[in-house]
Design a protein around this motif. Structure first.
Motif, PDB file in Angstrom:
ATOM      1  N   GLY A 129       7.104   0.227 -14.528  1.00  0.00           N
ATOM      2  CA  GLY A 129       7.523   1.400 -13.775  1.00  0.00           C
ATOM      3  C   GLY A 129       8.829   1.201 -13.041  1.00  0.00           C
ATOM      4  O   GLY A 129       9.679   2.097 -12.992  1.00  0.00           O
ATOM      5  N   LYS A 130       9.026   0.027 -12.467  1.00  0.00           N
ATOM      6  CA  LYS A 130      10.258  -0.253 -11.730  1.00  0.00           C
ATOM      7  C   LYS A 130      11.457  -0.238 -12.664  1.00  0.00           C
ATOM      8  O   LYS A 130      12.496   0.367 -12.360  1.00  0.00           O
ATOM      9  N   GLN A 131      11.338  -0.903 -13.816  1.00  0.00           N
ATOM     10  CA  GLN A 131      12.442  -0.931 -14.773  1.00  0.00           C
ATOM     11  C   GLN A 131      12.711   0.460 -15.349  1.00  0.00           C
ATOM     12  O   GLN A 131      13.860   0.831 -15.586  1.00  0.00           O
ATOM     13  N   ALA A 148      14.294   5.235  -6.635  1.00  0.00           N
ATOM     14  CA  ALA A 148      13.405   4.759  -7.696  1.00  0.00           C
ATOM     15  C   ALA A 148      11.948   5.015  -7.335  1.00  0.00           C
ATOM     16  O   ALA A 148      11.141   5.420  -8.184  1.00  0.00           O
ATOM     17  N   LYS A 149      11.597   4.801  -6.083  1.00  0.00           N
ATOM     18  CA  LYS A 149      10.226   5.050  -5.642  1.00  0.00           C
ATOM     19  C   LYS A 149       9.867   6.524  -5.766  1.00  0.00           C
ATOM     20  O   LYS A 149       8.771   6.878  -6.229  1.00  0.00           O
ATOM     21  N   ASP A 150      10.784   7.398  -5.378  1.00  0.00           N
ATOM     22  CA  ASP A 150      10.543   8.844  -5.491  1.00  0.00           C
ATOM     23  C   ASP A 150      10.401   9.264  -6.951  1.00  0.00           C
ATOM     24  O   ASP A 150       9.555  10.099  -7.288  1.00  0.00           O
ATOM     25  N   LEU A 151      11.226   8.699  -7.826  1.00  0.00           N
ATOM     26  CA  LEU A 151      11.159   9.033  -9.250  1.00  0.00           C
ATOM     27  C   LEU A 151       9.799   8.665  -9.833  1.00  0.00           C
ATOM     28  O   LEU A 151       9.179   9.464 -10.559  1.00  0.00           O
ATOM     29  N   LEU A 152       9.316   7.478  -9.511  1.00  0.00           N
ATOM     30  CA  LEU A 152       8.044   7.029 -10.066  1.00  0.00           C
ATOM     31  C   LEU A 152       6.897   7.917  -9.595  1.00  0.00           C
ATOM     32  O   LEU A 152       5.990   8.238 -10.361  1.00  0.00           O
ATOM     33  N   ILE A 164       0.834  -1.206   0.000  1.00  0.00           N
ATOM     34  CA  ILE A 164       0.000   0.000   0.000  1.00  0.00           C
ATOM     35  C   ILE A 164       0.868   1.254   0.000  1.00  0.00           C
ATOM     36  O   ILE A 164       0.580   2.232  -0.695  1.00  0.00           O
ATOM     37  N   LEU A 165       1.936   1.228   0.748  1.00  0.00           N
ATOM     38  CA  LEU A 165       2.828   2.395   0.818  1.00  0.00           C
ATOM     39  C   LEU A 165       3.611   2.579  -0.474  1.00  0.00           C
ATOM     40  O   LEU A 165       4.163   3.662  -0.705  1.00  0.00           O
ATOM     41  N   GLU A 166       3.674   1.552  -1.302  1.00  0.00           N
ATOM     42  CA  GLU A 166       4.413   1.636  -2.560  1.00  0.00           C
ATOM     43  C   GLU A 166       3.514   1.918  -3.758  1.00  0.00           C
ATOM     44  O   GLU A 166       3.992   2.021  -4.885  1.00  0.00           O
ATOM     45  N   LEU A 167       2.195   2.051  -3.525  1.00  0.00           N
ATOM     46  CA  LEU A 167       1.270   2.345  -4.618  1.00  0.00           C
ATOM     47  C   LEU A 167       1.542   3.738  -5.181  1.00  0.00           C
ATOM     48  O   LEU A 167       2.079   4.613  -4.493  1.00  0.00           O
TER      49      LEU A 167
END
Length: 288
Positions: A251-253, A131-135, A31-34
Motif C-alpha cells: 500500500g505504501k509503495q 500518501a496516507k490520505d490516498l490509501l 493505530i492511527l495509520e491503520l
C-alpha cells in the motif's frame, strides 16, 4: 523497533518470564495509520494487523498474562487495548455506539503540526500525509474503482500501451481486485501477470506461492502483485528464491507511485527555489 519488557506466564507450568513487545507509543502511532473499514475496526482485528505490521514472532503473538482465573493475550490486553483507550480519550478515535463497538478515526482531526525544518523535510512530511490520505480513499472505494486505478497507474508507468488496450488485457475482476495480463511494452513483446488485492491483513507466503503457480499456468515469467496492505517477511523472502520475476507492491509503495505519476492527485501550488546568479554579478574584466 522500540520495545518494552512485559511479564508473561506459561499456563502449563505457571512459570513467569519476560518478553519484549512494541512500546505503547509506537503502537499508538501505528493505530492511527491503520486502514479503517467503513464500519470501523475492533481491537481483536487491530491486534492481528499490528502483529503483522511489527512482524511479531510466534512467541510474542502467543504470550499470555493472567487476570483472575483467565489467561489473556498479552500484546492485546497490555499494549493494544490501552493504546485504543488512550487515543479515544485524546479525541483521535471515536467509538460510535459506545463500549464494545468498533473504533473509527475521529471525524475532526486536530490540525497537523506546522512543518518545521528544511524544505526537503517539509516536502517529505506533506508527501507522507498525502500518501496516507490516498490509501484511505482507496480502501473506501469499490473493487471496480481499484481495477481502474491499477490500470491507470500501469499505463502511466509505461505498461499496456493505450488505456483501452490495457483495460482489455486486464479484463474482469476477482477476489476484491483484478487478475489478468497486461503488455509490458507498447509492442506487446512480453506480458506481465497482474494481481491486485484490497486486503486489510498482511499478504503471506501462501498467497504469493499461489500467484507464482498462476504465472506458470499462464506460461508467464513476470508478475506484479499489488495490495493495499503489506507483505510478510516470508512472502518477500519467497520471491527471491524462485525463477519467476515477481514484484511486490504494498500500500505504501502504491501511493508513492500514484504521487510520482499524478494518479489521483493534482498540483495545488508550485514554488520556485532560486539562488544568486554569480555570473550576473561577475565583473566583465575584458572591457575594463
Amino acid at each position: 523497533m522500540k520495545t518494552v519488557t512485559r511479564t508473561a506466564i506459561n499456563p502449563s507450568t505457571g512459570n513467569k518470564y519476560e518478553i519484549e513487545l512494541p512500546t505503547p507509543e509506537i503502537v499508538r502511532e501505528a493505530i492511527l495509520e491503520l486502514d479503517y473499514p467503513p464500519d470501523g475496526i475492533r481491537i481483536i482485528s487491530a491486534t492481528q494487523l499490528l502483529s503483522d505490521k511489527f512482524q511479531l514472532t510466534d512467541e510474542q503473538r502467543k504470550a499470555l498474562q493472567k487476570r483472575g482465573n483467565k489467561y489473556l493475550d498479552l500484546f492485546r490486553y497490555s499494549i493494544v487495548a490501552p493504546a485504543f483507550k488512550y487515543l479515544l480519550t485524546k479525541g483521535q478515535l471515536k467509538q460510535p455506539g459506545g463500549k464494545g463497538k468498533p473504533y473509527r478515526l475521529a471525524d475532526v482531526s486536530p490540525p497537523p503540526p506546522r512543518p518545521s525544518g528544511s524544505i526537503e523535510e517539509i516536502y517529505q512530511e506533506i508527501r507522507k500525509r498525502l500518501a496516507k490520505d490516498l490509501l484511505q480513499r482507496i480502501k473506501e472505494n469499490t473493487p471496480v474503482f481499484f481495477e481502474k486505478l491499477v490500470v491507470d497507474l500501469l499505463v502511466k508507468m509505461g505498461y499496456g500501451g493505450s488505456r483501452e488496450d490495457a483495460g482489455r488485457a486486464v479484463g474482469g475482476s476477482g477476489d476484491g481486485g483484478i487478475d489478468g495480463i497486461i503488455n509490458e511494452d507498447r509492442l506487446g513483446l512480453d506480458v506481465v501477470y497482474v494481481q491486485a488485492k484490497r486486503w486489510e491483513g498482511s499478504v503471506s507466503r501462501p498467497e504469493i506461492q499461489r500467484f507464482a503457480g498462476a504465472l506458470q499456468g499462464q506460461r508467464a515469467r513476470k508478475g506484479v502483485f499489488i495490495t493495499t496492505s503489506n507483505f510478510t517477511r516470508d512472502a518477500k523472502e519467497y520471491v527471491d528464491t524462485i525463477d519467476s520475476k515477481i514484484v511486490l507492491i504494498d500500500g505504501k509503495q502504491l501511493t508513492e507511485y500514484m504521487i510520482d505519476h499524478d494518479i489521483g492527485v493534482s498540483t495545488t501550488k508550485t514554488y520556485e527555489i532560486k539562488r544568486v546568479d554569480s555570473d550576473y554579478f561577475a565583473e566583465n574584466t575584458g572591457n575594463s
